[in-house]
Design an enzyme around this catalytic site. Structure first.
Site, PDB file in Angstrom:
ATOM      1  N   THR A   1      39.599   0.409 -19.388  1.00 47.58           N
ATOM      2  CA  THR A   1      39.807   0.838 -18.002  1.00 47.58           C
ATOM      3  C   THR A   1      38.600   0.527 -17.118  1.00 47.58           C
ATOM      4  O   THR A   1      37.467   0.472 -17.613  1.00 47.58           O
ATOM      5  CB  THR A   1      40.069   2.367 -17.983  1.00 47.58           C
TER       6      THR A   1
ATOM      7  N   TYR B   1      36.677  10.843 -19.675  1.00 49.06           N
ATOM      8  CA  TYR B   1      37.716   9.820 -19.909  1.00 49.06           C
ATOM      9  C   TYR B   1      37.083   8.440 -20.041  1.00 49.06           C
ATOM     10  O   TYR B   1      37.308   7.716 -21.008  1.00 49.06           O
ATOM     11  CB  TYR B   1      38.747   9.852 -18.768  1.00 49.06           C
TER      12      TYR B   1
HETATM   13  N1  NAD Z   1      47.882   3.865 -15.783  1.00 50.60           N
HETATM   14  C1  NAD Z   1      46.748   3.295 -15.391  1.00 50.60           C
HETATM   15  O1  NAD Z   1      46.550   3.017 -14.196  1.00 50.60           O
HETATM   16  C2  NAD Z   1      45.697   2.919 -16.420  1.00 50.60           C
HETATM   17  C3  NAD Z   1      44.503   2.344 -15.953  1.00 50.60           C
HETATM   18  C4  NAD Z   1      43.530   1.977 -16.883  1.00 50.60           C
HETATM   19  C5  NAD Z   1      43.753   2.162 -18.242  1.00 50.60           C
HETATM   20  N2  NAD Z   1      44.909   2.737 -18.670  1.00 50.60           N
HETATM   21  C6  NAD Z   1      45.097   2.914 -20.132  1.00 50.60           C
HETATM   22  O2  NAD Z   1      46.368   2.411 -20.471  1.00 50.60           O
HETATM   23  C7  NAD Z   1      46.901   3.118 -21.585  1.00 50.60           C
HETATM   24  C8  NAD Z   1      48.335   3.515 -21.287  1.00 50.60           C
HETATM   25  O3  NAD Z   1      48.369   4.332 -20.120  1.00 50.60           O
HETATM   26  P1  NAD Z   1      49.737   4.764 -19.411  1.00 50.60           P
HETATM   27  O4  NAD Z   1      49.485   4.782 -17.960  1.00 50.60           O
HETATM   28  O5  NAD Z   1      50.840   3.973 -19.950  1.00 50.60           O
HETATM   29  O6  NAD Z   1      49.831   6.278 -19.890  1.00 50.60           O
HETATM   30  P2  NAD Z   1      51.069   7.079 -20.548  1.00 50.60           P
HETATM   31  O7  NAD Z   1      50.609   8.508 -20.635  1.00 50.60           O
HETATM   32  O8  NAD Z   1      52.314   6.784 -19.840  1.00 50.60           O
HETATM   33  O9  NAD Z   1      51.125   6.440 -21.994  1.00 50.60           O
HETATM   34  C9  NAD Z   1      50.359   6.886 -23.101  1.00 50.60           C
HETATM   35  C10 NAD Z   1      51.324   7.034 -24.277  1.00 50.60           C
HETATM   36  O10 NAD Z   1      50.573   7.391 -25.451  1.00 50.60           O
HETATM   37  C11 NAD Z   1      51.234   8.462 -26.108  1.00 50.60           C
HETATM   38  N3  NAD Z   1      50.187   9.192 -26.848  1.00 50.60           N
HETATM   39  C12 NAD Z   1      49.102   9.833 -26.339  1.00 50.60           C
HETATM   40  N4  NAD Z   1      48.386  10.359 -27.339  1.00 50.60           N
HETATM   41  C13 NAD Z   1      49.001  10.044 -28.503  1.00 50.60           C
HETATM   42  C14 NAD Z   1      48.742  10.307 -29.883  1.00 50.60           C
HETATM   43  N5  NAD Z   1      47.681  11.029 -30.256  1.00 50.60           N
HETATM   44  N6  NAD Z   1      49.598   9.837 -30.809  1.00 50.60           N
HETATM   45  C15 NAD Z   1      50.675   9.111 -30.438  1.00 50.60           C
HETATM   46  N7  NAD Z   1      51.000   8.823 -29.162  1.00 50.60           N
HETATM   47  C16 NAD Z   1      50.167   9.294 -28.207  1.00 50.60           C
HETATM   48  C17 NAD Z   1      51.907   9.259 -25.007  1.00 50.60           C
HETATM   49  O11 NAD Z   1      53.003  10.042 -25.447  1.00 50.60           O
HETATM   50  C18 NAD Z   1      52.351   8.144 -24.056  1.00 50.60           C
HETATM   51  O12 NAD Z   1      53.641   7.675 -24.373  1.00 50.60           O
HETATM   52  C19 NAD Z   1      45.943   4.273 -21.841  1.00 50.60           C
HETATM   53  O13 NAD Z   1      45.145   3.939 -22.956  1.00 50.60           O
HETATM   54  C20 NAD Z   1      45.115   4.347 -20.578  1.00 50.60           C
HETATM   55  O14 NAD Z   1      43.823   4.837 -20.824  1.00 50.60           O
HETATM   56  C21 NAD Z   1      45.887   3.123 -17.784  1.00 50.60           C
END
Ligand code: NAD
Length: 334
Positions: free
Chosen positions: A125, A152
């Site tokens: 990120t 985070y």
């Molecule tokens: N959304 C953004 O703008 C953004 C920006 C930068 C980085 N990210 C990174 O992208 C990744 C995905 O983010 P997202 O926006 O899709 O979030 P999201 O919350 O929609 O997806 C995360 C998924 O991981 C699952 N999860 C969490 N902990 C878990 C565990 N211990 N065991 C099994 N499953 C687990 C959740 O149920 C969820 O389905 C993350 O790693 C986040 O840090 C997102």
């Protein structure tokens, strides 16, 4: 056929990447997710519209189960999305973030190496850069200092470090860490999108407000040193971001481990985003000025030239109206 394990594939970004892999074909996909912030319905929609794969409800903190799955599965690659990602929550409950995002990731890396995984794609990120003092006009490069300002960001940067050290010690294991900027929009095919509950993402909040799901929304600070006083961010369409993961998988066939920013290299202010959402929705909804939030830098823009120079990745949806429209269309379906 490459065997791929996707963690967090029931979530927002993981489901879009799963879609891209299904569309491209030639992958044997297993998705694991504990459904903490992801949705079983997303898995069903993916299967209905884009093709079949295996889904296992599993928590990455169940290390023994993860290890067993990986020993049995003999995956060629892992794409790791599962994480917790709400910045204020990470300040209140840092251990949740270090355990889920760092400890579980370190364990997943160990199980990957022990079971012969060769490629690991990691969701990092822009939060690893913290609050840069100055940003070149062309955006932040991967060389910029990494200085997270919340648990985070630290939890993600520590995972990058674990990957770097593990890959150095285990030559058969390579990784790409993709540092995403602000991810937004929904499947241009209209079948999946962001279903996150109580989302804080600007474009999703604006779409909810445009549809009357929220009475009004807030602009956190209008006294930043930007042309209209509101924060500027680099919004990337989730389908373009997803395509970068497929490029990263291909990249590791021929290249060594690396870190790439993923964004468009262009920023929009909060006010510009809200005005665009008002335009595409035809609803002049209320956006009220509120105090600044702690830890919001004035401007965050990616320099993604490294990704463009080193891989064939070329964005297709670099269009704020399209991003807002896909987000709004999905929000209507929810
Ligand atoms: N959304 C953004 O703008 C953004 C920006 C930068 C980085 N990210 C990174 O992208 C990744 C995905 O983010 P997202 O926006 O899709 O979030 P999201 O919350 O929609 O997806 C995360 C998924 O991981 C699952 N999860 C969490 N902990 C878990 C565990 N211990 N065991 C099994 N499953 C687990 C959740 O149920 C969820 O389905 C993350 O790693 C986040 O840090 C997102």
């Amino acid at each position: 056929m490459q065997k791929i394990l996707i963690t967090g594939g029931a979530g927002y970004i993981g489901s879009h990447v799963t879609k891209e892999l299904l569309k491209r074909g030639g992958y044997d996909i297993t998705v694991v997710d504990n459904l903490s912030t992801g949705f079983a319905e997303t898995i069903e929609r993916l299967k209905e519209h884009y093709g079949d794969f295996k889904f296992i409800k599993l928590d990455l903190s169940d290390w023994k189960d993860v290890q067993d799955l990986m020993q049995r599965g003999k995956f060629d690659a892992v794409i790791h999305f599962a994480a917790a990602l709400v910045v204020p929550e990470s300040v209140e409950n840092p251990l949740k973030y270090y355990l889920n995002n760092t400890a579980n990731t370190a364990h997943l890396i160990k199980a990957s190496i022990e079971s012969g995984v060769k490629k690991f794609i990691f969701s990092s990120t822009a939060a690893v850069y913290g609050e840069p003092e100055s940003i070149p006009k062309t955006g932040i490069t991967e060389e910029a200092e990494t200085k997270p300002i919340n648990p985070y960001g630290h939890s993600k940067l520590m995972s990058e470090q674990v990957l770097r050290d593990a890959a150095a010690a285990h030559p058969g294991f390579k990784y790409v860490a993709l540092r995403y900027f602000n991810v937004a929009g929904a499947d241009v095919g209209g079948k999946i999108g962001q279903s996150t509950k109580n989302a804080t993402h600007l474009i999703k909040v604006a779409a909810e407000t445009a549809l009357g799901k929220r009475e009004k929304m807030y602009i956190f600070g209008d006294d930043y040193s930007t042309p209209d006083g509101t924060c500027i961010r680099d919004y990337i369409h989730v389908d373009d971001l997803s395509a970068a993961h497929l490029e990263a998988l291909d990249y590791l066939e021929e290249h060594e481990s690396d870190v790439f920013n993923v964004g468009y290299g262009r920023g929009y202010s909060v006010k510009e985003v809200i005005d665009t959402m008002r335009k595409v929705s035809g609803n002049d909804f209320i956006a009220e000025i509120a105090p600044r939030r702690a830890g919001d830098p004035a401007m965050l823009i990616a320099d993604s030239s490294k990704l463009k120079n080193q891989t064939p990745w070329r964005p297709k949806y670099d269009d704020l109206e399209l991003i807002c429209k896909t987000a709004l269309d999905w929000e209507r379906k929810l």
